[in-house]
Design an enzyme around this catalytic site. Structure first.
Site, PDB file in Angstrom:
ATOM      1  N   TYR A 141       0.839  -1.286  -0.174  1.00 14.97           N
ATOM      2  CA  TYR A 141      -0.004   0.034  -0.060  1.00 14.97           C
ATOM      3  C   TYR A 141       0.760   1.159   0.078  1.00 14.97           C
ATOM      4  O   TYR A 141       0.366   2.165  -0.416  1.00 14.97           O
ATOM      5  CB  TYR A 141      -1.030  -0.046   1.301  1.00 14.97           C
ATOM      6  N   LYS A 192       3.759 -15.467   2.480  1.00 21.08           N
ATOM      7  CA  LYS A 192       3.988 -16.202   0.946  1.00 21.08           C
ATOM      8  C   LYS A 192       5.365 -16.244   0.696  1.00 21.08           C
ATOM      9  O   LYS A 192       5.724 -15.942  -0.369  1.00 21.08           O
ATOM     10  CB  LYS A 192       3.219 -15.430   0.084  1.00 21.08           C
ATOM     11  N   ASP A 224      -2.664 -18.117   1.150  1.00 26.34           N
ATOM     12  CA  ASP A 224      -3.746 -18.999   0.634  1.00 26.34           C
ATOM     13  C   ASP A 224      -4.104 -20.114   1.467  1.00 26.34           C
ATOM     14  O   ASP A 224      -5.598 -20.203   1.744  1.00 26.34           O
ATOM     15  CB  ASP A 224      -3.167 -19.546  -0.674  1.00 26.34           C
ATOM     16  N   ASP A 248      -5.412  -7.139   5.446  1.00 22.26           N
ATOM     17  CA  ASP A 248      -6.732  -6.708   5.114  1.00 22.26           C
ATOM     18  C   ASP A 248      -7.683  -7.468   4.621  1.00 22.26           C
ATOM     19  O   ASP A 248      -8.843  -7.682   5.322  1.00 22.26           O
ATOM     20  CB  ASP A 248      -6.422  -5.780   4.109  1.00 22.26           C
ATOM     21  N   ASP A 252     -11.013  -9.333   7.309  1.00 23.00           N
ATOM     22  CA  ASP A 252     -12.419  -8.999   6.919  1.00 23.00           C
ATOM     23  C   ASP A 252     -13.289 -10.296   6.506  1.00 23.00           C
ATOM     24  O   ASP A 252     -14.388 -10.664   6.953  1.00 23.00           O
ATOM     25  CB  ASP A 252     -12.464  -8.322   5.230  1.00 23.00           C
TER      26      ASP A 252
END
Ligand code: NAD
Length: 362
Positions: A141, A192, A224, A248, A252
């Site tokens: 970001y 990852k 994942d 993020d 959620d």
């Protein structure tokens, strides 16, 4: 010494739910369980309407000077036509950046009384008590270079850069380990590392930092798989720590496990323990002004504030117990209503928590 709390109610249902949270603060203050001074300031659309700026300098300065910030929510259709720099959300992002809030704590707790509200089977989620620790000021970001460029061929290319320094990873891991020390002492670091060097470094630093916390059991999971495990068997996790973009998405996902957005608080902390506390939901313009919003996420955000910024863990535990008591009594706002329960509005729910707190004292 009295601690300063800056209250920024914001827009939409923000002022309605914050009013209920303030009642809870007032009860604890009257009892002498906490010693706080409340100040109020405008942010978001309300600040734009008053000053033409979603984050007036006075609000940011008051936030920096406060021990903690309690935020309702910002935004609404009224301000959507404004240029991005003037939109309410810019005020919220400006507060986060201005205070250097790098650690986002999002607990996902499913109260047994609300097991029916989840989209997952009750046996998968009942008793869920997970804390996601998300890094909030780094990663893809904020990494450079970024942007959209036009190649000599005329084709356009979009670029973002995933980047973490060792110190950024170390400080967020320390936050996660400290939190886990007060829980079940298990941390799952999500990365990852099989394909992204940035997160290979993340894993190395997590392992190195964990050496200072011999009581912590640290495990690693690829993002994942973590997404899959969150919906397959979420109760296997105690604390998860991860970077900005993975956090993020995963937070959620985790919030949905609990069924209602109106129940979940959050904390965002900086290096000195100062924090901003807010429900994870937005300003809910569709129900604003109707007196039906669920205030419990905001009330539980006060509990997080007392625990993480104001060193009042006993008062925090009492708020959480009062919320459980109210749920046990069968009181439900519309978003968590199920058969056989009694529907109440925002104010009545706030009053019930206050009554439960008072009952706990006597
Ligand atoms: P939202 O979270 O405001 O609402 C989503 C749905 O959940 C709506 O149906 C709403 O009625 C319901 N809901 C939310 N909170 C509730 C509560 N406490 N009790 C009962 N029901 C509740 O998300 P949205 O509709 O996508 O966004 C509305 C506005 O909020 C937008 O302007 C958005 O930018 C802003 N927003 C702000 C924040 C924040 O301030 N942190 C976060 C998300 C969205």
């Amino acid at each position: 010494m009295s601690k300063n709390i800056l209250v920024v109610a914001g827009d939409g249902i923000g002022p309605e739910i914050v009013a209920e949270a303030i009642k809870v603060i007032d009860v604890l203050q009257a009892e002498g369980a906490i010693d706080v001074t409340l100040q109020h300031a405008l942010v978001g659309g309300a600040a734009y309407d008053a000053f033409g700026d979603p984050l007036p300098e006075a609000t940011l300065n008051a936030a920096k000077a406060a021990d903690a910030v309690l935020l309702g929510a910002v935004g609404g259709p009224k301000w959507e036509p404004l240029p991005i720099a003037k939109r309410p959300e810019k005020g919220l992002l400006g507060l986060r950046a201005g205070l250097g809030l790098f650690a986002n704590l999002r607990p996902a707790i499913l109260y047994p009384q609300l097991a029916d509200a989840s989209t997952l089977k009750p046996e998968i989620v009942a008793g869920l008590d997970l804390m996601i620790v998300r890094e909030l000021t780094g990663d893809i970001y904020f990494g450079q270079p970024r942007g959209i460029e036009t190649l000599p061929s005329g084709e356009r290319r979009g670029i973002n850069t995933m980047v973490y320094t060792e110190s950024e990873v170390e400080r967020i891991c320390r936050v996660a380990f400290e939190i886990a020390m007060k829980r079940d002492k298990r941390v799952c670091s999500v990365d990852k590392a099989n394909v992204l060097e940035c997160t290979e470094l993340w894993r190395e630093v997590a392992i190195k930092t964990a050496a200072d916390y011999p009581d912590i059991t640290l495990m690693h999971m690829y993002v994942d798989n973590a997404a899959m495990q969150l919906v397959r068997a979420p109760k296997q996790f105690d604390v998860m720590v991860t970077g900005n973009i993975f956090g993020d998405i995963l937070s959620d996902c985790a919030s949905m496990l609990t069924g209602s957005i109106g129940m979940l608080p959050s904390a965002s902390l900086n290096a000195s323990g100062q924090g901003m506390y807010e429900p994870i939901h937005g300003s809910a313009p569709d129900i604003a002004g109707r007196g039906i919003a669920n205030p419990l996420a905001t009330i539980l955000s006060v509990a997080m504030m007392l625990r993480h910024s104001l060193n009042a863990p006993d008062a925090a535990a009492r708020i959480e117990a009062a919320v459980v008591r109210v749920l046990d009594q069968g009181l439900r706002t519309a978003d968590i209503l199920s058969a056989g329960m009694r529907q109440v509005g925002t104010v009545e729910m706030g009053d019930a928590v206050v009554a439960a707190l008072n009952a706990g004292v006597n």
